[in-house]
Design an enzyme around this catalytic site. Structure first.
Site, PDB file in Angstrom:
ATOM      1  N   SER A  78       0.614  -1.973  12.854  1.00 57.81           N
ATOM      2  CA  SER A  78       0.245  -2.943  13.317  1.00 57.81           C
ATOM      3  C   SER A  78      -0.819  -3.020  15.162  1.00 57.81           C
ATOM      4  CB  SER A  78       0.681  -4.159  13.239  1.00 57.81           C
ATOM      5  OG  SER A  78       1.078  -4.146  12.042  1.00 57.81           O
ATOM      6  N   ASP A 169       8.879   3.970   6.995  1.00 58.57           N
ATOM      7  CA  ASP A 169       7.384   4.197   6.712  1.00 58.57           C
ATOM      8  C   ASP A 169       7.485   6.172   6.341  1.00 58.57           C
ATOM      9  OD1 ASP A 169       6.493   2.445   8.643  1.00 58.57           O
ATOM     10  OD2 ASP A 169       7.639   3.402  10.451  1.00 58.57           O
ATOM     11  N   ARG A 285       6.717   4.343  20.403  1.00 57.94           N
ATOM     12  CA  ARG A 285       5.595   3.705  19.987  1.00 57.94           C
ATOM     13  C   ARG A 285       6.894   1.793  20.930  1.00 57.94           C
ATOM     14  NH1 ARG A 285       4.526   0.702  14.096  1.00 57.94           N
ATOM     15  NH2 ARG A 285       5.130  -0.925  14.736  1.00 57.94           N
ATOM     16  N   ASP A 428       2.655  -7.248   5.413  1.00 56.93           N
ATOM     17  CA  ASP A 428       3.067  -6.874   5.842  1.00 56.93           C
ATOM     18  C   ASP A 428       4.376  -6.840   6.084  1.00 56.93           C
ATOM     19  OD1 ASP A 428       3.118  -3.435   7.356  1.00 56.93           O
ATOM     20  OD2 ASP A 428       3.689  -4.403   9.079  1.00 56.93           O
ATOM     21  N   HIS A 432       6.678  -4.916   3.160  1.00 56.88           N
ATOM     22  CA  HIS A 432       7.137  -3.948   3.404  1.00 56.88           C
ATOM     23  C   HIS A 432       9.021  -3.209   2.611  1.00 56.88           C
ATOM     24  CE1 HIS A 432       5.799  -1.549   7.137  1.00 56.88           C
ATOM     25  NE2 HIS A 432       5.774  -2.562   7.374  1.00 56.88           N
ATOM     26  N   ASP A 469      -4.965  -5.767   9.099  1.00 57.23           N
ATOM     27  CA  ASP A 469      -5.337  -3.608  11.260  1.00 57.23           C
ATOM     28  C   ASP A 469      -4.683  -2.665   9.938  1.00 57.23           C
ATOM     29  OD1 ASP A 469      -2.993  -5.133   9.429  1.00 57.23           O
ATOM     30  OD2 ASP A 469      -1.815  -5.315  11.876  1.00 57.23           O
ATOM     31  N   HIS A 470      -3.896  -2.768   8.751  1.00 52.16           N
ATOM     32  CA  HIS A 470      -3.835  -1.583   8.331  1.00 52.16           C
ATOM     33  C   HIS A 470      -3.849  -2.124   6.362  1.00 52.16           C
ATOM     34  CE1 HIS A 470       0.255  -2.668   7.904  1.00 52.16           C
ATOM     35  NE2 HIS A 470       0.472  -3.047   9.809  1.00 52.16           N
ATOM     36  N   HIS A 491       3.237   1.502   5.321  1.00 53.05           N
ATOM     37  CA  HIS A 491       2.081   1.802   5.295  1.00 53.05           C
ATOM     38  C   HIS A 491       0.645   1.861   4.416  1.00 53.05           C
ATOM     39  CE1 HIS A 491       2.682  -0.663   9.302  1.00 53.05           C
ATOM     40  NE2 HIS A 491       3.212  -0.835   8.576  1.00 53.05           N
TER      41      HIS A 491
END
Length: 546
Positions: A78, A169, A285, A428, A432, A469-470, A491
């Site tokens: 994101s 992830d 990040r 999202d 998850h 966004d993904h 993702h």
């Protein structure tokens, strides 16, 4: 805060529609294969189905090099997604910056790194806190290993790692794939060089340290208690902690593991943060690094009782928030993203709003605006944050979508705004969790809300843009060769939709998707649809004029 003005040139043959332009970002809703693993495919989505069948639609790349990440094997996220949407061009992102700085040795030539080494060389310990995986979204284990190797090469006597476990992830129960080689590496360094290098504490990323957007400060407090105070369930090693958690709760995944503390034979923690130490948070990040950075650096900190603040040097891998200067010390500067589309719109006097719930509020503001907090021009912009629920998202997959919808309709119908951007977090955040039924409900909720928003924009004589966004909910599990399903919480690498819904369309422009367009192409498209020329160095627009 009003920033430098940027100029826009009007188009000669198209001045936009009389109503507003609304950009809807369906976070985590990608276009994947039509399989049983795809919650977007399994959901009832009449609105999205109709949009994707339109001639005014295409798909956009939302991962890898298309959003500034090192390779096309890297998942989008994101943060980089909203950076690309707001900046209008591909900008080299955190992982690539760190890779370059490590390869060149630049990261170790700064005054800060020298101060850190001087601090711990004779009397202190250097601590590394961060996400221990190779997901390359928040961090990469190779970056940590490079830092550890440098410390060992320079003979720094004591080093401790506080390992935050991923499972989000990367594979949901993959933490031992990282902990075991890390423990082996530290033991080898300690034995070969006579140094004292160990893992000291850790826990799952959703339970320990890595909260974001002030959603739940208890997450940060658990991390503080484990890393700084040595409070948490004791184990002789990090590997033993994880194996015990797995054995006790077979359904638990890495991201939700409780905090643990590594202790010696006498039961004493092996690595609390103390006066005279140095701490490096090695995530690159920013969103889940800001709060723990505040806890280590703010003198008048009030979010929880942290006890006496150790006298240390604290540094981030990067500065996670430039406008608030958090943290004050950092190993590498963040990517500098200027001339965002909102700067140009403010320069042209365009009124706008941004709306999302807490989980994605920073994405439609901070990341959209080039990693900068605050307004570009508060006289022209309205930002609305709708507080997220503090429960597991699969328990309420609707999240705050209806509230976002209602607030957006209110702002649209006020007649005050020419542009709005909103984010629905459902695809999202529920994706998850790995829970298919909840993800299907999340996607259906977003689809319904998008339909209602489109009707309102149509009535106002405007245009609705729909994208993501993904991907995430579009790939909820994988199937192994033996037919066993494995839940996927990360993702996806799938592209995302992009659709222009313009009820007054009469052939004034045509789609111009080209070859593998990406999220960075959206900004120029927005400018064209509002009657402005594309900014010179922005990526090409997804429409062209005949």
């Amino acid at each position: 805060m009003t920033r430098g003005r940027c100029c826009l040139a009007p188009l000669s043959g198209f001045s936009g529609r009389p109503g507003p332009l609304l950009l809807v970002i369906m976070d985590g809703i990608g276009i994947g294969s039509p399989t049983e693993a795809n919650a977007v495919h399994r959901a009832r989505t009449p609105v999205l189905d109709r949009l994707l069948a339109s001639s005014m639609s295409c798909v956009l790349q939302a991962h890898g090099t298309a959003v500034g990440l090192p390779t096309d094997e890297d998942m989008g996220n994101s943060e980089v997604g909203h950076n690309a949407l707001g900046s209008g061009r591909v900008v080299e992102q955190g992982a690539k910056l760190v890779n370059s700085a490590i390869a060149s040795g630049k990261i170790f030539t700064t005054d800060l790194w020298k101060r850190i080494e001087d601090r711990v060389r004779n009397r202190g310990t250097i601590h590394f806190i961060g996400l221990l995986s190779d997901g390359n979204v928040h961090s990469h284990i190779d970056h940590l290993y490079a830092l550890v190797d440098r410390c060992a090469g320079d003979g720094l006597p004591r080093l401790r790692i506080h390992a935050l476990l991923d499972g989000r992830d990367v594979g949901e129960r993959s933490s031992l794939d990282y902990l075991i080689p890390t423990e082996q590496k530290l033991a080898r360094i300690s034995g070969d060089r006579g140094l004292d290098y160990r893992i000291a504490s850790g826990g799952g990323r959703m339970k320990v340290t890595m909260d974001r957007y002030n959603a739940d400060w208890n997450v940060v407090k658990r991390g503080w208690d484990a890393h700084v105070k040595g409070l948490g369930r004791p184990f002789p090693s990090a590997v033993e902690a994880v194996r015990t958690f797995y054995r006790e709760t077979p359904s638990v995944t890495d991201q939700y593991l409780d905090p643990f503390v590594v202790v010696d034979e006498t039961g004493r923690p092996v690595g609390t943060v103390q006066d005279g130490d140095a701490v490096v948070f090695f995530n690159f990040r920013g969103d889940r690094a800001i709060e723990i950075s505040r806890a280590f650096t703010e003198k008048n900190f009030r979010e929880f009782d942290r006890g006496p603040l150790p006298e240390i040097i604290y540094a981030g891998m990067m500065q996670y928030d430039g406008d608030t200067g958090m943290p004050p010390d950092f190993l590498l500067p963040p990517p500098e993203i200027d001339r965002t589309v909102s700067e140009y719109l403010c320069g042209a006097g365009i009124t706008s709003f941004a709306v999302s719930e807490t989980q994605k509020f920073g994405h439609v503001t901070y990341f959209w605006n080039g990693n900068r907090s605050g307004h570009i021009d508060p006289s022209l912009e309205t930002y609305v944050e709708i507080p997220s629920d503090r429960i597991e998202f699969d328990r309420a997959p609707e999240m705050k979508a209806m509230e976002i919808r209602d607030k957006t309709i209110e702002l649209l119908r006020s007649g005050k705004f020419r542009f709005g951007r909103i984010n629905f977090a459902n695809g999202d955040m529920v994706g998850h969790t790995g829970k298919m039924d909840a993800a299907v409900k999340a996607v259906e909720t977003v689809d319904s809300c998008v339909g209602e928003l489109m009707m309102n924009v149509d009535e106002l004589g405007g245009i609705t843009l729909v994208t993501a966004d993904h991907g995430n909910a579009d790939e909820m599990f994988t199937v192994a060769e033996d037919g066993v399903k494995k839940v996927r919480t990360a993702h996806s690498l799938n592209p995302v939709p992009f659709v222009i819904h313009d009820a007054r369309y009469n052939g004034e422009y045509l789609m111009n998707c080209g070859r593998k367009p990406g999220l960075s192409n959206v900004a120029a498209t927005m400018l064209n649809l509002m009657g402005f020329e594309k900014v010179e160095d922005y990526d090409y627009s997804l429409i062209r004029f005949p």
